[in-house]
Design a protein around this motif. Structure first.
Motif, PDB file in Angstrom:
ATOM      1  N   GLU A 144      -9.571 -28.721  -6.942  1.00 61.38           N
ATOM      2  CA  GLU A 144     -10.326 -27.630  -6.299  1.00 61.38           C
ATOM      3  C   GLU A 144     -11.758 -28.029  -5.944  1.00 61.38           C
ATOM      4  O   GLU A 144     -12.701 -27.304  -6.208  1.00 61.38           O
ATOM      5  N   GLN A 145     -11.902 -29.184  -5.296  1.00 64.36           N
ATOM      6  CA  GLN A 145     -13.212 -29.658  -4.882  1.00 64.36           C
ATOM      7  C   GLN A 145     -13.459 -29.495  -3.382  1.00 64.36           C
ATOM      8  O   GLN A 145     -14.539 -29.817  -2.896  1.00 64.36           O
ATOM      9  N   VAL A 146     -12.454 -29.016  -2.639  1.00 63.65           N
ATOM     10  CA  VAL A 146     -12.547 -28.969  -1.179  1.00 63.65           C
ATOM     11  C   VAL A 146     -12.770 -27.538  -0.700  1.00 63.65           C
ATOM     12  O   VAL A 146     -12.023 -26.625  -1.058  1.00 63.65           O
ATOM     13  N   MET A 147     -13.796 -27.374   0.123  1.00 64.26           N
ATOM     14  CA  MET A 147     -14.079 -26.083   0.746  1.00 64.26           C
ATOM     15  C   MET A 147     -13.805 -26.218   2.246  1.00 64.26           C
ATOM     16  O   MET A 147     -14.196 -27.208   2.869  1.00 64.26           O
ATOM     17  N   LEU A 148     -13.144 -25.229   2.816  1.00 64.57           N
ATOM     18  CA  LEU A 148     -12.884 -25.187   4.250  1.00 64.57           C
ATOM     19  C   LEU A 148     -13.487 -23.901   4.786  1.00 64.57           C
ATOM     20  O   LEU A 148     -13.090 -22.808   4.384  1.00 64.57           O
ATOM     21  N   ASN A 149     -14.473 -24.042   5.644  1.00 60.24           N
ATOM     22  CA  ASN A 149     -15.180 -22.886   6.203  1.00 60.24           C
ATOM     23  C   ASN A 149     -15.705 -21.954   5.109  1.00 60.24           C
ATOM     24  O   ASN A 149     -15.623 -20.734   5.217  1.00 60.24           O
ATOM     25  N   GLY A 150     -16.216 -22.560   4.033  1.00 63.39           N
ATOM     26  CA  GLY A 150     -16.825 -21.791   2.958  1.00 63.39           C
ATOM     27  C   GLY A 150     -15.858 -21.212   1.944  1.00 63.39           C
ATOM     28  O   GLY A 150     -16.271 -20.495   1.038  1.00 63.39           O
TER      29      GLY A 150
ATOM     30  N   ASP B 205     -14.062 -26.418  12.555  1.00 63.17           N
ATOM     31  CA  ASP B 205     -13.878 -26.090  11.141  1.00 63.17           C
ATOM     32  C   ASP B 205     -14.780 -27.008  10.318  1.00 63.17           C
ATOM     33  O   ASP B 205     -14.950 -28.179  10.654  1.00 63.17           O
ATOM     34  N   VAL B 206     -15.349 -26.479   9.244  1.00 60.08           N
ATOM     35  CA  VAL B 206     -16.247 -27.275   8.413  1.00 60.08           C
ATOM     36  C   VAL B 206     -15.597 -27.519   7.049  1.00 60.08           C
ATOM     37  O   VAL B 206     -15.206 -26.583   6.360  1.00 60.08           O
ATOM     38  N   VAL B 207     -15.498 -28.806   6.693  1.00 65.04           N
ATOM     39  CA  VAL B 207     -14.934 -29.227   5.412  1.00 65.04           C
ATOM     40  C   VAL B 207     -16.079 -29.737   4.549  1.00 65.04           C
ATOM     41  O   VAL B 207     -16.890 -30.542   5.005  1.00 65.04           O
ATOM     42  N   ALA B 208     -16.138 -29.258   3.312  1.00 66.81           N
ATOM     43  CA  ALA B 208     -17.188 -29.694   2.394  1.00 66.81           C
ATOM     44  C   ALA B 208     -16.569 -30.118   1.071  1.00 66.81           C
ATOM     45  O   ALA B 208     -15.697 -29.439   0.528  1.00 66.81           O
TER      46      ALA B 208
ATOM     47  N   GLU C  41     -21.581 -32.799  -1.787  1.00 65.53           N
ATOM     48  CA  GLU C  41     -22.684 -32.816  -0.827  1.00 65.53           C
ATOM     49  C   GLU C  41     -22.258 -33.270   0.566  1.00 65.53           C
ATOM     50  O   GLU C  41     -23.067 -33.270   1.490  1.00 65.53           O
ATOM     51  N   GLN C  42     -21.009 -33.670   0.719  1.00 60.23           N
ATOM     52  CA  GLN C  42     -20.526 -34.166   2.010  1.00 60.23           C
ATOM     53  C   GLN C  42     -19.922 -33.036   2.836  1.00 60.23           C
ATOM     54  O   GLN C  42     -19.088 -32.283   2.340  1.00 60.23           O
ATOM     55  N   CYS C  43     -20.361 -32.952   4.092  1.00 62.23           N
ATOM     56  CA  CYS C  43     -19.830 -31.941   5.011  1.00 62.23           C
ATOM     57  C   CYS C  43     -19.439 -32.615   6.320  1.00 62.23           C
ATOM     58  O   CYS C  43     -20.192 -33.451   6.837  1.00 62.23           O
ATOM     59  N   ALA C  44     -18.284 -32.257   6.850  1.00 67.17           N
ATOM     60  CA  ALA C  44     -17.826 -32.843   8.103  1.00 67.17           C
ATOM     61  C   ALA C  44     -17.026 -31.807   8.875  1.00 67.17           C
ATOM     62  O   ALA C  44     -16.456 -30.887   8.290  1.00 67.17           O
TER      63      ALA C  44
END
Length: 75
Positions: A41-47, A61-64, A67-70
């Protein structure tokens, strides 16, 4: 604390699966590492928390992860 910049990662076509995108963006070293990030559970997709490796991403779409965001953009 300033937010990390969002890196744009070019993709050839949409959609792209989250597991593939994590590797392409250099967030995950390989498929096993991508699976581990999702399972822990370390991956965030669009918050929002995302645990599905096969989740389909579209441009913007934003993947975080930490501290890494792409975000994917079409080539």
């Amino acid at each position: 604390m300033p937010k990390a910049p969002i890196r744009d990662i070019e993709i050839a076509e949409e959609p792209i699966r989250l597991g593939q995108f994590l590797k392409l963006a250099g967030i995950a070293e390989d498929g096993g590492h991508a699976r581990e990030l999702l399972e822990t559970e370390q991956v965030m997709l669009n918050g929002r928390l995302e645990t599905r490796r096969g989740a389909q991403l579209r441009p913007g779409d934003v993947v975080a992860v930490g501290e890494q965001c792409a975000r994917p953009i079409l080539h």
